[in-house]
Design a protein around this motif. Structure first.
Motif, short mmCIF file in Angstrom:
data_model
loop_
_atom_site.label_atom_id
_atom_site.label_comp_id
_atom_site.label_asym_id
_atom_site.label_seq_id
_atom_site.Cartn_x
_atom_site.Cartn_y
_atom_site.Cartn_z
N LYS A 1 22.68 28.33 43.35
CA LYS A 1 23.98 29.44 43.77
C LYS A 1 25.06 28.68 43.32
N PRO A 2 26.07 29.52 42.97
CA PRO A 2 27.51 28.90 42.18
C PRO A 2 28.37 28.52 43.46
N ALA A 3 29.28 27.76 43.31
CA ALA A 3 30.24 27.00 44.21
C ALA A 3 30.93 28.23 45.01
N TYR A 4 31.24 28.19 46.05
CA TYR A 4 32.15 29.23 46.97
C TYR A 4 33.38 29.58 45.97
N ASN A 5 34.19 28.26 45.47
CA ASN A 5 35.41 28.35 44.85
C ASN A 5 35.26 29.13 43.35
N THR A 6 33.96 29.13 42.73
CA THR A 6 33.72 29.98 41.67
C THR A 6 33.55 31.16 41.83
N VAL A 7 32.97 31.66 42.85
CA VAL A 7 32.76 33.08 43.18
C VAL A 7 34.00 33.82 43.60
N SER A 8 34.78 32.77 44.52
CA SER A 8 36.17 33.31 44.79
C SER A 8 37.06 33.57 43.75
N THR A 9 37.10 32.53 42.79
CA THR A 9 37.83 32.72 41.35
C THR A 9 37.63 33.95 40.67
N ILE A 10 36.43 34.20 40.45
CA ILE A 10 35.67 35.23 39.70
C ILE A 10 36.16 36.66 40.43
N VAL A 11 36.20 36.73 41.67
CA VAL A 11 36.56 37.85 42.69
C VAL A 11 38.20 38.16 42.52
N ARG A 12 38.90 37.06 42.46
CA ARG A 12 40.20 37.27 42.17
C ARG A 12 40.74 37.86 40.62
N HIS B 1 41.00 44.67 47.99
CA HIS B 1 40.29 43.96 49.41
C HIS B 1 40.93 44.42 50.39
N GLU B 2 40.38 44.13 51.38
CA GLU B 2 40.97 44.49 52.91
C GLU B 2 40.79 43.07 53.87
N LYS B 3 41.77 42.84 54.70
CA LYS B 3 41.62 41.59 55.49
C LYS B 3 40.56 41.87 56.56
N GLU B 4 39.78 40.92 56.74
CA GLU B 4 38.70 41.00 57.91
C GLU B 4 38.76 39.59 58.53
N GLY B 5 39.37 39.57 59.78
CA GLY B 5 39.47 38.22 60.63
C GLY B 5 40.41 37.24 59.67
N LYS B 6 39.89 36.15 59.48
CA LYS B 6 40.60 35.06 58.60
C LYS B 6 40.47 35.17 57.03
N GLY B 7 39.53 36.18 56.50
CA GLY B 7 38.96 36.24 55.46
C GLY B 7 39.30 37.89 54.75
N MET C 1 30.35 42.18 39.94
CA MET C 1 30.48 43.52 40.17
C MET C 1 29.18 44.27 40.34
N GLN C 2 27.90 43.69 39.88
CA GLN C 2 26.70 44.33 40.24
C GLN C 2 26.39 44.21 41.65
N TRP C 3 26.71 43.21 42.32
CA TRP C 3 26.51 42.92 43.68
C TRP C 3 27.55 43.83 44.52
N LEU C 4 28.80 43.90 44.24
CA LEU C 4 29.88 44.75 44.89
C LEU C 4 29.23 46.01 44.76
N TRP C 5 28.84 46.71 43.63
CA TRP C 5 28.32 47.98 43.68
C TRP C 5 27.12 48.23 44.45
N THR C 6 26.37 47.29 44.73
CA THR C 6 25.21 47.41 45.36
C THR C 6 25.55 47.26 46.96
N LEU C 7 26.37 46.17 47.19
CA LEU C 7 26.82 46.00 48.69
C LEU C 7 27.76 46.99 49.03
N GLY C 8 28.67 47.40 48.22
CA GLY C 8 29.67 48.26 48.67
C GLY C 8 30.86 47.58 49.09
N LYS C 9 30.89 46.82 50.46
CA LYS C 9 31.76 45.83 50.74
C LYS C 9 31.23 44.54 50.92
N ALA C 10 32.05 43.45 50.58
CA ALA C 10 31.23 42.07 50.85
C ALA C 10 32.67 41.02 50.84
N ASN C 11 32.33 39.93 51.67
CA ASN C 11 33.09 38.72 51.43
C ASN C 11 32.31 37.96 50.66
#
Length: 120
Positions: free
Chosen positions: A34-45, A55-61, A12-22
């Motif tokens: 760095k944590p694994a992609y799946n780890t961060v993806s799970t935390i975001v979900r 979230h909003e759709k951007e391309g395939k992600g 959340m600290q990074w999302l507050w800083t970045l505003g929007k991010a994949n």
């Protein structure tokens, strides 16, 4: 409002800083190792399910963005800390931090000046 785990709060600290991010951008900003992609993806979900992230759709992600303002969460967390450890007394909480951090008189005066500026 629900409390966040340490890992959730870090994202959340990074999302507050970045505003929007994949997920990849969030990982780029995290300190090593760095944590694994799946780890961060799970935390975001999880953050999404708790109502903290949208979230909003951007391309395939997806681009993720905060739904809860940092100030709102900080205020709630501080109130919970004050209630749980200082019997709801702001004076007791401030006194504790002043003593534990050995704050000088000059630092206290600077803090008071800042607070007075905000009231004006």
């Amino acid at each position: 409002m629900k409390q966040l785990t340490k890992a959730e709060e870090e994202i959340m600290q990074w999302l507050w800083t970045l505003g929007k991010a994949n997920v990849a951008t969030i990982i780029e900003n995290l300190p090593g190792p760095k944590p694994a992609y799946n780890t961060v993806s799970t935390i975001v979900r999880i953050l999404e399910s708790k109502g903290f992230v949208g979230h909003e759709k951007e391309g395939k992600g997806y681009l993720y963005f905060p739904l809860v303002k940092k100030e709102e969460y900080s205020n709630q967390s501080l109130n919970k800390l004050m209630d749980n450890y200082f019997q709801g007394s702001f004076k007791s909480m401030v006194s504790f931090f002043v003593k534990k951090n050995d704050i000088s008189l000059q630092e206290m005066e600077a803090i008071m000046k800042e607070l007075n500026k905000e009231k004006e």
